[in-house]
Motif scaffolding. Structure first.
Motif, PDB file in Angstrom:
ATOM      1  N   SER A  52     -55.667  70.722-102.334  1.00 51.40           N
ATOM      2  CA  SER A  52     -57.118  70.847-102.493  1.00 51.40           C
ATOM      3  C   SER A  52     -57.862  69.623-101.973  1.00 51.40           C
ATOM      4  N   LEU A  53     -57.169  68.493-101.798  1.00 48.85           N
ATOM      5  CA  LEU A  53     -57.814  67.306-101.222  1.00 48.85           C
ATOM      6  C   LEU A  53     -58.100  67.488 -99.736  1.00 48.85           C
ATOM      7  N   ASN A  54     -57.633  68.577 -99.168  1.00 50.91           N
ATOM      8  CA  ASN A  54     -57.944  68.941 -97.784  1.00 50.91           C
ATOM      9  C   ASN A  54     -57.622  67.824 -96.787  1.00 50.91           C
ATOM     10  N   GLY A  55     -56.467  67.204 -96.953  1.00 50.04           N
ATOM     11  CA  GLY A  55     -56.044  66.159 -96.024  1.00 50.04           C
ATOM     12  C   GLY A  55     -56.551  64.774 -96.362  1.00 50.04           C
ATOM     13  N   GLY A  56     -57.395  64.658 -97.370  1.00 47.08           N
ATOM     14  CA  GLY A  56     -57.891  63.348 -97.787  1.00 47.08           C
ATOM     15  C   GLY A  56     -59.108  62.897 -97.002  1.00 47.08           C
ATOM     16  N   ILE A  57     -59.528  61.653 -97.255  1.00 51.37           N
ATOM     17  CA  ILE A  57     -60.763  61.150 -96.646  1.00 51.37           C
ATOM     18  C   ILE A  57     -60.543  60.185 -95.492  1.00 51.37           C
ATOM     19  N   LEU A  58     -59.299  59.885 -95.166  1.00 47.59           N
ATOM     20  CA  LEU A  58     -59.064  59.058 -93.978  1.00 47.59           C
ATOM     21  C   LEU A  58     -59.395  59.880 -92.735  1.00 47.59           C
ATOM     22  N   VAL A 104     -56.472  52.969-102.471  1.00 42.81           N
ATOM     23  CA  VAL A 104     -57.566  53.864-102.811  1.00 42.81           C
ATOM     24  C   VAL A 104     -58.226  53.359-104.086  1.00 42.81           C
ATOM     25  N   SER A 105     -59.548  53.334-104.092  1.00 39.68           N
ATOM     26  CA  SER A 105     -60.270  52.985-105.308  1.00 39.68           C
ATOM     27  C   SER A 105     -61.375  54.006-105.526  1.00 39.68           C
ATOM     28  N   ALA A 106     -61.609  54.312-106.795  1.00 34.78           N
ATOM     29  CA  ALA A 106     -62.621  55.316-107.144  1.00 34.78           C
ATOM     30  C   ALA A 106     -63.730  54.672-107.960  1.00 34.78           C
ATOM     31  N   GLN A 119     -66.978  59.059-106.601  1.00 35.02           N
ATOM     32  CA  GLN A 119     -66.953  58.586-105.223  1.00 35.02           C
ATOM     33  C   GLN A 119     -65.679  57.762-105.078  1.00 35.02           C
ATOM     34  N   TYR A 120     -65.124  57.717-103.857  1.00 35.48           N
ATOM     35  CA  TYR A 120     -63.912  56.919-103.658  1.00 35.48           C
ATOM     36  C   TYR A 120     -63.782  56.466-102.217  1.00 35.48           C
ATOM     37  N   THR A 121     -62.989  55.402-102.033  1.00 30.57           N
ATOM     38  CA  THR A 121     -62.707  54.860-100.702  1.00 30.57           C
ATOM     39  C   THR A 121     -61.205  54.744-100.517  1.00 30.57           C
ATOM     40  N   HIS A 122     -60.785  54.841 -99.266  1.00 30.98           N
ATOM     41  CA  HIS A 122     -59.366  54.727 -98.918  1.00 30.98           C
ATOM     42  C   HIS A 122     -59.275  53.829 -97.690  1.00 30.98           C
ATOM     43  N   ALA A 123     -58.733  52.645 -97.869  1.00 34.89           N
ATOM     44  CA  ALA A 123     -58.512  51.716 -96.754  1.00 34.89           C
ATOM     45  C   ALA A 123     -57.016  51.708 -96.455  1.00 34.89           C
ATOM     46  N   VAL A 129     -53.177  49.766 -87.121  1.00 35.06           N
ATOM     47  CA  VAL A 129     -54.631  49.870 -86.966  1.00 35.06           C
ATOM     48  C   VAL A 129     -55.282  50.078 -88.331  1.00 35.06           C
ATOM     49  N   PRO A 130     -56.242  49.207 -88.709  1.00 35.17           N
ATOM     50  CA  PRO A 130     -56.940  49.421 -89.978  1.00 35.17           C
ATOM     51  C   PRO A 130     -57.918  50.594 -89.871  1.00 35.17           C
ATOM     52  N   VAL A 131     -57.900  51.457 -90.868  1.00 36.36           N
ATOM     53  CA  VAL A 131     -58.816  52.600 -90.925  1.00 36.36           C
ATOM     54  C   VAL A 131     -59.385  52.694 -92.333  1.00 36.36           C
ATOM     55  N   LYS A 132     -60.540  53.333 -92.440  1.00 38.48           N
ATOM     56  CA  LYS A 132     -61.166  53.471 -93.744  1.00 38.48           C
ATOM     57  C   LYS A 132     -61.858  54.816 -93.843  1.00 38.48           C
ATOM     58  N   GLY A 133     -61.788  55.400 -95.014  1.00 40.27           N
ATOM     59  CA  GLY A 133     -62.500  56.630 -95.301  1.00 40.27           C
ATOM     60  C   GLY A 133     -63.219  56.487 -96.623  1.00 40.27           C
ATOM     61  N   GLN A 134     -64.333  57.162 -96.748  1.00 40.14           N
ATOM     62  CA  GLN A 134     -65.037  57.167 -98.031  1.00 40.14           C
ATOM     63  C   GLN A 134     -65.678  58.520 -98.242  1.00 40.14           C
ATOM     64  N   GLY A 135     -65.831  58.878 -99.483  1.00 38.80           N
ATOM     65  CA  GLY A 135     -66.427  60.163 -99.803  1.00 38.80           C
ATOM     66  C   GLY A 135     -66.524  60.340-101.300  1.00 38.80           C
ATOM     67  N   ALA A 136     -66.705  61.566-101.713  1.00 41.22           N
ATOM     68  CA  ALA A 136     -66.770  61.925-103.124  1.00 41.22           C
ATOM     69  C   ALA A 136     -65.992  63.210-103.311  1.00 41.22           C
TER      70      ALA A 136
END
Length: 149
Positions: A52-58, A104-106, A119-123, A129-136
């Motif tokens: 259900s996380l649909n692949g995540g936020i990265l 990951v931090s929420a 809301q949460y972020t994933h670094a 390669v550094p990547v970051k995603g954020q969402g809710a």
């Protein structure tokens, strides 16, 4: 444990979790809320808690550079952060082969209508390669989380 036993155990877990969550539904408004402890999700082909996380936020382009086990580790970290990490606590994951890792931090849990959200972020570092995603994401009655947007 065989596939059938695993499926039965997973169904029983989700049924118990659904019953517990149904008793926690609130009414209207936005307010902070707390989440209780829950077992770590396991994936064996298609656990609904992670699917259900649909692949995540990265970024999807970065995630394709991860092995399937690393993709699962990253999703498990997102799930754990959303489900039970206190504000400011990071949930880390690391490839068993080395090189790929993330945290990951929420944010503070809040409620919109009858859904619990965060809301949460994933670094992460993927193939150097550094990547970051954020969402809710908002929590479903079965204990899974669905990203917004």
């Amino acid at each position: 444990m065989g596939m059938r036993s695993s499926s039965i155990a997973k169904f029983a877990f989700l049924a118990a979790l659904s019953a517990a969550v149904a008793g926690c539904a609130g009414s209207g408004g936005t307010r902070p809320m707390a989440f209780g402890p829950i077992a770590a999700p396991k994936i064996g082909g298609g656990d609904a808690l992670l699917v259900s996380l649909n692949g995540g936020i990265l970024p999807k382009s970065a995630v394709t550079g991860l092995s399937k086990p690393d993709q699962v580790r990253a999703l498990q970290a997102e799930y754990q952060a959303l489900e039970k990490a206190p504000l400011g606590q990071k949930v880390a994951w690391k490839s068993q082969l080395g090189g790929n890792s993330g945290e990951v931090s929420a944010g503070t849990p809040y409620q919109v209508g009858e859904q619990n959200c965060r809301q949460y972020t994933h670094a992460a570092t993927i193939n150097g390669v550094p990547v970051k995603g954020q969402g809710a994401a908002c929590r479903n009655q079965d204990g899974s989380w669905t990203p917004l947007g």
